[in-house]
Design an enzyme around this catalytic site. Structure first.
Site, PDB file in Angstrom:
ATOM      1  N   LYS A 206      16.599 -26.006  21.705  1.00 20.51           N
ATOM      2  CA  LYS A 206      15.889 -26.776  22.735  1.00 20.51           C
ATOM      3  C   LYS A 206      14.564 -27.333  22.225  1.00 20.51           C
ATOM      4  CE  LYS A 206      18.430 -25.570  26.724  1.00 20.51           C
ATOM      5  NZ  LYS A 206      18.561 -24.894  27.997  1.00 20.51           N
ATOM      6  N   ARG A 241      23.159 -18.225  25.554  1.00 16.62           N
ATOM      7  CA  ARG A 241      24.044 -19.388  25.350  1.00 16.62           C
ATOM      8  C   ARG A 241      23.591 -20.089  24.077  1.00 16.62           C
ATOM      9  NH1 ARG A 241      23.907 -24.818  26.373  1.00 16.62           N
ATOM     10  NH2 ARG A 241      25.790 -25.791  27.173  1.00 16.62           N
TER      11      ARG A 241
HETATM   12  N1  HH2 Z   1      21.451 -25.725  28.810  1.00 12.61           N
HETATM   13  C1  HH2 Z   1      22.160 -26.843  28.590  1.00 12.61           C
HETATM   14  C2  HH2 Z   1      23.399 -27.014  29.208  1.00 12.61           C
HETATM   15  N2  HH2 Z   1      23.905 -26.087  30.032  1.00 12.61           N
HETATM   16  N3  HH2 Z   1      23.695 -24.017  31.132  1.00 12.61           N
HETATM   17  C3  HH2 Z   1      22.979 -22.905  31.388  1.00 12.61           C
HETATM   18  N4  HH2 Z   1      23.442 -21.993  32.231  1.00 12.61           N
HETATM   19  N5  HH2 Z   1      21.767 -22.685  30.801  1.00 12.61           N
HETATM   20  C4  HH2 Z   1      21.216 -23.580  29.944  1.00 12.61           C
HETATM   21  O1  HH2 Z   1      20.076 -23.335  29.454  1.00 12.61           O
HETATM   22  C5  HH2 Z   1      21.934 -24.767  29.659  1.00 12.61           C
HETATM   23  C6  HH2 Z   1      23.191 -24.956  30.277  1.00 12.61           C
HETATM   24  C7  HH2 Z   1      21.590 -27.915  27.734  1.00 12.61           C
HETATM   25  O2  HH2 Z   1      21.742 -27.618  26.443  1.00 12.61           O
HETATM   26  P1  HH2 Z   1      21.667 -28.761  25.378  1.00 12.61           P
HETATM   27  O3  HH2 Z   1      21.429 -28.092  24.090  1.00 12.61           O
HETATM   28  O4  HH2 Z   1      20.712 -29.810  25.797  1.00 12.61           O
HETATM   29  O5  HH2 Z   1      23.082 -29.419  25.436  1.00 12.61           O
HETATM   30  P2  HH2 Z   1      24.432 -28.760  25.018  1.00 12.61           P
HETATM   31  O6  HH2 Z   1      24.194 -27.327  24.766  1.00 12.61           O
HETATM   32  O7  HH2 Z   1      25.326 -28.960  26.208  1.00 12.61           O
HETATM   33  O8  HH2 Z   1      24.851 -29.488  23.796  1.00 12.61           O
END
Ligand code: HH2
Length: 263
Positions: A206, A241
């Site tokens: 992030k 995650r």
């Molecule tokens: N962050 C992203 C997407 N879904 N869900 C939960 N519960 N918690 C989170 O912090 C969360 C989430 C965004 O992550 P990003 O790295 O911007 O995108 P992605 O991981 O979908 O590639």
């Protein structure tokens, strides 16, 4: 929890097939690397991302969930804000609905979660994805996030979601100023965990990490991602995650072995 995204650039059948194959190969790799849960997503939640129609999102996630389920018993969560997509995902073998809107996106979200009987992740977000980073404001970010999450858990239970199926997520980066809000939130995770529900934490790659490391691009944030994940584990979060499963699993094993040796 390992992230598996199917958000194709191409909308042609050929492109979709290739994306599905690539996503399945990625899921297999994360399983081999020791992940305990997969989070399958077909719509980006990034600020300014284009919304995706439910049918298109289903076409992305449903076949993939089916394919993973056909070869593995690993728990699968679906990252969606749409009840229709959650229904299709659960029918295909998902057992968790990860909703970044905490079941606020559609009028029937709460009822759908209760009816599906799956686990649900209720995440905090100030505003909505398109505009959430415009001017986030908090007096006490930990208290306000905790209050919101507890209210959403109560709304879910009132709608018929079983208490033991509810997870909470502070939503790092979702309507939070890079350091002014994300850091105190990450330092106060034990107060979120103390609400009595398992906490899921998403910090992987992030942007707040880049604010502490010379604007490091997303593919150079692994060290910060692991540091933040361990800070969460130290404060009783139940799951993290992540995109980089192997490295995170190794960090967690070393961390846990050291603390076990102390006890
Ligand atoms: N962050 C992203 C997407 N879904 N869900 C939960 N519960 N918690 C989170 O912090 C969360 C989430 C965004 O992550 P990003 O790295 O911007 O995108 P992605 O991981 O979908 O590639």
């Amino acid at each position: 929890m390992g992230v598996v995204n199917v958000t194709p650039d191409s909308f042609s059948d050929g492109g979709r097939f290739l994306d599905q194959e690539a996503a399945l190969a990625h899921a297999r790799r994360l399983i081999a690397e020791g992940v305990e849960m997969l989070d399958v997503g077909g719509e980006s939640t990034r600020p300014g991302a284009e919304p995706v129609a439910a049918e298109e999102e289903i076409a992305r996630v449903e076949p993939l969930i089916r394919a993973i389920r056909a070869e593995s018993a690993i728990p699968i969560s679906v990252d969606t804000m749409k009840p229709k997509v959650a229904r299709a995902a659960v029918a295909a073998g998902a057992s968790m609905w990860n909703d970044v809107t905490a079941l606020r996106h559609a009028p029937d979200s709460l009822a759908a979660a209760a009816e599906l009987g799956c686990e649900v992740v209720l995440m905090h977000m100030q505003g909505e994805p398109r505009t959430m980073q415009d001017e986030p404001r908090y007096d006490d970010v930990v208290a306000e996030v905790a209050e919101f999450l507890l209210a959403r858990a109560e709304a879910a239970m009132a709608a018929g979601v079983a208490r033991e199926r509810i997870w909470l997520d502070p939503g790092v980066g979702f309507g939070k100023h890079m350091l002014r809000h994300n850091l105190p939130l990450l330092a106060g995770l034990d107060r979120i965990a103390a609400l009595g529900f398992p906490v899921l934490l998403g910090v992987s790659r992030k942007r707040f990490i880049s604010a502490l490391d010379g604007d490091a691009p997303a593919d150079q944030r692994l060290g910060g991602s692991i540091a933040a994940a361990l800070a969460g584990v130290a404060q009783n979060v139940a799951a993290v995650r992540v995109h980089d499963v192997r490295e995170t699993v190794q960090a967690l094993r070393v961390w846990q072995a050291i603390w076990a040796a102390r006890a």
